[in-house]
Design an enzyme around this catalytic site. Sequence first.
Site, PDB file in Angstrom:
ATOM      1  N   LYS A  85      13.034  19.638  20.321  1.00 39.61           N
ATOM      2  CA  LYS A  85      14.256  19.804  21.094  1.00 39.61           C
ATOM      3  C   LYS A  85      14.580  21.293  21.202  1.00 39.61           C
ATOM      4  CE  LYS A  85      19.081  18.206  20.919  1.00 39.61           C
ATOM      5  NZ  LYS A  85      19.185  17.901  22.344  1.00 39.61           N
ATOM      6  N   ASP A 143      11.548  19.864  24.908  1.00 38.25           N
ATOM      7  CA  ASP A 143      12.540  19.173  25.740  1.00 38.25           C
ATOM      8  C   ASP A 143      13.852  19.936  25.708  1.00 38.25           C
ATOM      9  OD1 ASP A 143      14.144  17.433  27.125  1.00 38.25           O
ATOM     10  OD2 ASP A 143      13.841  15.716  25.777  1.00 38.25           O
ATOM     11  N   ASP A 192      13.183  13.963  32.923  1.00 45.82           N
ATOM     12  CA  ASP A 192      13.722  12.856  32.141  1.00 45.82           C
ATOM     13  C   ASP A 192      15.106  12.471  32.675  1.00 45.82           C
ATOM     14  OD1 ASP A 192      14.529  11.037  30.270  1.00 45.82           O
ATOM     15  OD2 ASP A 192      14.477  12.389  28.552  1.00 45.82           O
ATOM     16  N   GLU A 212      10.059  19.656  29.201  1.00 41.83           N
ATOM     17  CA  GLU A 212      10.827  18.535  29.762  1.00 41.83           C
ATOM     18  C   GLU A 212      12.224  18.979  30.185  1.00 41.83           C
ATOM     19  OE1 GLU A 212      10.208  14.975  27.482  1.00 41.83           O
ATOM     20  OE2 GLU A 212      12.243  14.274  27.840  1.00 41.83           O
ATOM     21  N   LYS A 246      11.727   5.206  31.245  1.00 42.27           N
ATOM     22  CA  LYS A 246      12.243   4.279  30.235  1.00 42.27           C
ATOM     23  C   LYS A 246      12.177   2.894  30.855  1.00 42.27           C
ATOM     24  CE  LYS A 246      15.357   7.781  28.353  1.00 42.27           C
ATOM     25  NZ  LYS A 246      14.778   8.897  29.128  1.00 42.27           N
TER      26      LYS A 246
HETATM   27 MG    MG Z   1      14.190  14.058  27.251  1.00 41.44          MG
END
Ligand code: MG
Length: 344
Positions: A149, A178, A229, A204, A253
């Site tokens: 992250k 991300d 995303d 991301e 997802k």
């Molecule tokens: Mg993500």
Amino acid sequence: MRAARHQLNQKAVTHRLEFRQYRFPFGQMVRTAHGPWVEREGLLIRLEDDAGRIGYGEVAPIPAFGTETLAEAVDLLAKLGGTADATSLDRIDERYGCVRFALASALGRGTAGPAVTQLPVAALLPAGKAALAAADQALENGFVAFKWKVGVLEVNDEMVVLDDLLARLPAHAKLRIDANGAWTVRQAAKVLESCAARPIEFVEQPVAPEEVDSLTGLARDFPTTLALDESVTGPASLREWLERGWPGVLVVKPALAGAPASLLTLLASHRADVVFSSAFETAVGRQAALQVAFQFAGRPPRALGFGVVPLFKDGRIDGLPAVPFLTIEAVKAINPEAVWNALN
Ligand code: MG
């Protein structure tokens, strides 16, 4: 002819539909852009036909991510009046991606054989320097794919940690980072400039989903692969990005993305480059979502975004241990009935 008759018979099968609302606490709170998230709310559905065949499905909406709400889902299911058949799906609009996913999985749609039998799972690394110790631990546990992250520290400081992180990963390991849309376009460009010479699997969501033109521009101007995303909130936005010819990865997802069979057809027709990811669903939705991932044969497969396990306080709700590789056998062994029964 025989196939056609078979299909007609399939359509005629009516299932008794039951659904139950659930609320399961997470083992640890999940940090989101909208604040802390401490428990998962959703619906489990159970279909049973006259032959006693049972199917389970899960509605796990994330309204802040652009899905239907729980109340809308309850409404839609109530309107079905206690029964469902193969035509029920046709009566539910595409924007209700979570309900369509649940019904299709409970009906057993889109359950063709797997295209792959084993997939790596990306270990989640916390923001900042804490990522280093977490990476050591995950390496020891056998993980080969990592997601860090970013967008939390100053860009320059983050690049220093990035180099420390890369230095401890073996050559066969893959690191994706991300930003959850946290960077400005200028910050993103700076990071991508540094990443050009580094072995990063992909970056991301470097900037917010509203920055459609900037995302396209960054993907064109820098060599590092970009992934979307937060830009992909359901079937409609997924199709838009595919039709726009997005050159990078799309994080999908399945639990939010409608009927698995239609999703797989869409992805295959665009030869999409996909990371399948969790929507913080229970074992019921997770099993169906992972089946989608194992059925996808479009590209060399990427590590699964299901590193959220263990997620729930009650291990029965996860249905899976935290492992560096998932096999199709482990996915098939998930028992959705255990989650349904946990609601009694
Ligand atoms: Mg993500």
